[in-house]
Design an enzyme around this catalytic site. Structure first.
Site, short mmCIF file in Angstrom:
data_model
loop_
_atom_site.label_atom_id
_atom_site.label_comp_id
_atom_site.label_asym_id
_atom_site.label_seq_id
_atom_site.Cartn_x
_atom_site.Cartn_y
_atom_site.Cartn_z
N ARG A 181 28.85 41.70 40.28
CA ARG A 181 27.76 42.31 41.14
C ARG A 181 28.51 42.77 42.51
NH1 ARG A 181 24.78 38.78 38.57
NH2 ARG A 181 27.00 37.58 38.79
N THR A 182 29.61 42.07 42.95
CA THR A 182 29.88 42.40 44.37
C THR A 182 30.61 43.91 44.14
OG1 THR A 182 30.09 40.21 45.08
CG2 THR A 182 31.42 41.74 46.27
N LYS A 200 53.90 42.13 39.12
CA LYS A 200 55.41 42.41 39.28
C LYS A 200 55.84 41.49 40.42
CE LYS A 200 55.05 46.99 37.45
NZ LYS A 200 55.07 48.51 37.99
N ARG A 260 38.99 41.39 46.91
CA ARG A 260 38.52 39.95 47.00
C ARG A 260 39.76 39.38 46.47
NH1 ARG A 260 33.61 37.85 42.94
NH2 ARG A 260 32.64 38.30 44.95
N HIS A 312 32.16 35.28 52.71
CA HIS A 312 31.96 36.29 51.68
C HIS A 312 30.64 36.90 52.55
CE1 HIS A 312 30.80 38.69 48.43
NE2 HIS A 312 30.59 37.74 47.51
C1 NCD Z 1 29.46 34.48 44.48
C2 NCD Z 1 31.05 34.52 44.63
O1 NCD Z 1 31.86 35.18 44.19
O2 NCD Z 1 31.65 33.93 45.67
N1 NCD Z 1 29.02 35.68 43.63
C3 NCD Z 1 28.88 36.83 44.14
O3 NCD Z 1 29.72 37.40 44.89
N2 NCD Z 1 27.67 37.34 44.15
C4 NCD Z 1 28.98 33.36 44.10
C5 NCD Z 1 29.80 32.52 42.82
O4 NCD Z 1 30.70 33.06 42.39
O5 NCD Z 1 29.25 31.32 42.62
#
Ligand code: NCD
Length: 459
Positions: free
Chosen positions: A54-55, A83, A105, A133
Site C-alpha cells: 500500500r505505502t 554491494k 522505508r 510511520h
Molecule cells: C504498516 C507498516 O508497514 O508499518 N503497513 C502499512 O504501511 N500500511 C503496518 C504493518 O506492516 O503491520
C-alpha cells in the site's frame, strides 16, 4: 532561502498543517483524476529497503495522478545496497538530479532522519523500523476525521502489537496532540514501549489512567486496559469512582487493530503459536463498541476475521483507499505546489551534537549504530534539569549517568541543579561517573557521593 522541509516524524507537521492537508485531500478525493497538471514533470523516488504494498503503490499512484513520474528501488537486493553502499551515499545520489522528492522505508529506526541530513530534496518517512510511520498516520487521522467530523475528544482503542507497530506510535502522538483519548488494549507482552509513554506524558501532557475493560466485552478479555488522556484537567472523576477503582469505558469511537510485527521480534519468532487477539463479529458485539469504526493499517493476517468485512463498521479498505488523496495532497505540499505550511514552523526540541567519546544510543536497530560511519552522535534535549535526553534519530531514551562540562572539565549528576549553568554545547554525556573520570572529567565541587549513582529511569 526557506529551510528544506522533511516529514520524518508526525511531529514535523503542526495541527493546522495536518488540517490543511485533510481539507486538500477531501477536495482531491471529489475528483481524483482531475489533478494531472498540479505536479507535472516532478519525479518521486521510492526507496524501499523493506516490503510494502500500500505505502509504495499509493505514493506512486499519487505521483502519477498529479502528473509526475516515479523512479523506484523497491527491492534493495537489486540495488547497490547489496554491494555494501551506505544509506547516506544512496540518498546523496538519488536526491541529486534524479528526483525531486524521496520516499524512504527502512528497517532501522531513525533512517529517515539520517536520510534527511544527507538529502538535497524533501524526504518522506514511509516507515523506519518500529519507530514511526507518519504518512500512515495522516491517512488514519484523515479517515477518523472523515468518519467523525472531528478528532478532539474521541476515544480510540489501540489494540494488538503496540510495542513494535510504528503506525501505532505516530498515531498515538498525533491523537494526543489533537486531544483524542487512547484506550490501550495490547496483546499481552506487547504494550506501548516506555519511551513512547514517556513522550506522550512529558511532551504532550497525556496522563495514563487505569481503566476497566468490562464494558468492552471480549475485546479486553485477555488484556489490561490503560486509558491515556490529554484532556485537562485529567478527568479522573470520569474514569475512577470515589474509592479510586477503575471505571468502565462507556463508548468507543474507533478500534485500531494491528498485526503482530513478527519480523521485528528478536527471536524472529511468531506470535501464532500463542493465542493472538482476534477481532470479529463477537468481539464487536459489546454495547460500548456499537458505533466504533474498525481500522487497520493493513496487511492483516488473522487479527480481524474475514467475517467482519461485511460489517459497515469495518472501514479498513476505505482507509487504504484514502491513502491516495492524502498522499497526493502531501506530495503537492512538499513539492511546493499547494500552500499548507505555516509561515513560522514550530520550534523543534533542541538537538545536541555529541563527540565521538560520548554515550551512544543503546538501541541496536537504531541507524546511528547500523550506519556508524555516516551518523553523528545526536541527542534531543527533553529537559535540562533533571537532564533527560533521547536519541535524535530513533527517539529512544538515553540514560545519562554523568554530564561533563567541557569548559570546566567537571562532571555533574544528571539531577544536579548546577546543570542550569552548563550550556548544551559545552555538555558531554557519559554512562556513569567512572566513564566521565576516565575521559578526564573530575567531580564538580559540592558533589555528594550519592550523586555517583546513575539516576533511576523516570518511568
Ligand atoms: C504498516 C507498516 O508497514 O508499518 N503497513 C502499512 O504501511 N500500511 C503496518 C504493518 O506492516 O503491520
Amino acid at each position: 532561502m526557506a529551510e528544506l522541509r522533511h516529514l520524518v516524524s508526525i511531529d514535523d507537521l503542526s495541527l493546522a498543517e495536518m488540517e490543511a492537508i485533510f481539507l486538500k485531500a477531501r477536495e482531491i478525493s471529489e475528483d481524483l483524476t482531475g489533478w494531472s497538471q498540479l505536479c507535472q514533470g516532478a519525479i518521486t523516488a521510492t526507496l524501499f529497503y523493506e516490503p510494502s504494498t500500500r505505502t509504495r503503490l499509493s505514493f506512486e499512484s499519487a505521483t502519477q495522478r498529479l502528473g509526475g513520474g516515479v523512479i523506484t528501488a523497491a527491492d534493495m537486493r537489486n540495488s547497490s545496497a547489496s554491494k555494501g553502499e551506505s544509506l547516506a551515499d544512496t540518498v546523496r545520489v538519488v536526491s541529486s538530479s534524479y528526483a525531486d522528492l524521496l520516499v524512504l522505508r527502512h528497517p532501522s529506526e531513525g533512517a529517515a532522519r539520517l536520510a534527511a541530513d544527507y538529502a538535497g530534496v524533501p524526504v518522506i518517512n514511509a516507515g523506519d523500523g518500529s519507530h514511526e510511520h507518519p504518512t500512515q498516520t495522516l491517512c488514519d487521522l484523515y479517515s477518523l476525521w472523515v468518519e467523525h467530523g472531528h478528532l478532539e475528544g474521541l476515544d480510540v482503542v489501540l489494540a494488538g502489537d503496540l510495542r513494535y507497530s510504528r503506525t501505532i506510535h505516530s498515531f498515538a502522538y498525533a491523537l494526543a496532540r489533537f486531544g483524542a483519548n487512547l484506550v490501550c488494549i495490547p496483546q499481552h507482552g506487547f504494550e506501548l514501549p516506555p519511551y513512547v509513554v514517556k513522550r506522550l506524558r512529558e511532551e504532550f501532557g497525556v496522563e495514563p489512567i487505569r481503566a476497566s475493560g468490562k464494558r468492552l466485552g471480549d475485546l479486553a478479555k485477555s488484556s489490561d486496559v490503560v486509558y491515556l488522556t490529554p484532556q485537562k484537567p485529567h478527568q479522573l472523576s470520569l474514569f475512577t469512582d470515589a474509592k479510586g477503582k477503575a471505571q468502565d469505558i462507556q463508548h468507543v469511537h474507533a478500534v485500531y487493530m494491528t498485526r503482530p510485527q513478527t519480523e521485528r521480534y528478536a527471536s524472529g519468532g511468531s506470535a501464532e503459536s500463542e493465542e493472538y487477539m482476534q477481532l470479529g463479529k463477537n468481539t464487536m458485539a459489546a454495547e460500548s463498541l456499537k458505533d466504533a469504526v474498525v481500522m487497520h493499517p493493513l496487511p492483516r493476517r488473522d487479527e480481524i476475521s474475514a467475517d467482519f468485512d461485511s460489517d459497515p463498521r469495518g472501514i479498513y479498505f476505505k482507509q487504504a483507499a484514502r491513502g491516495v488523496p492524502v498522499r497526493m495532497a502531501l506530495l503537492a505540499a512538499f513539492l511546493g505546489k499547494i500552500d499548507v505550511f505555516d509561515a513560522e514552523p514550530k520550534p523543534a526540541l533542541e538537538v545536541r551534537r555529541g563527540e565521538k567519546d560520548e554515550l551512544r544510543c543503546p538501541k541496536e536497530s537504531c541507524i546511528s549504530r547500523t550506519e556508524i560511519r555516516h551518523a553523528d552522535t545526536k541527542y534531543k534535549l527533553i529537559s535540562r534539569v533533571p537532564l533527560q535526553v533521547a536519541c535524535a534519530y530513533c527517539s529512544h531514551e538515553i540514560q545519562v549517568g554523568a554530564v561533563g562540562c567541557r569548559t570546566t572539565q567537571e562532571w555533574h549528576a544528571p539531577n544536579s541543579p548546577q546543570l542550569k549553568k552548563v550550556r548544551p554545547e559545552e555538555m558531554a554525556f557519559f554512562a556513569d561517573a567512572q566513564e566521565a573520570e576516565d575521559r578526564g572529567f573530575r567531580a564538580a565541587p559540592g558533589f555528594s557521593e550519592a550523586e555517583r549513582e546513575p539516576a533511576p529511569p523516570v518511568l
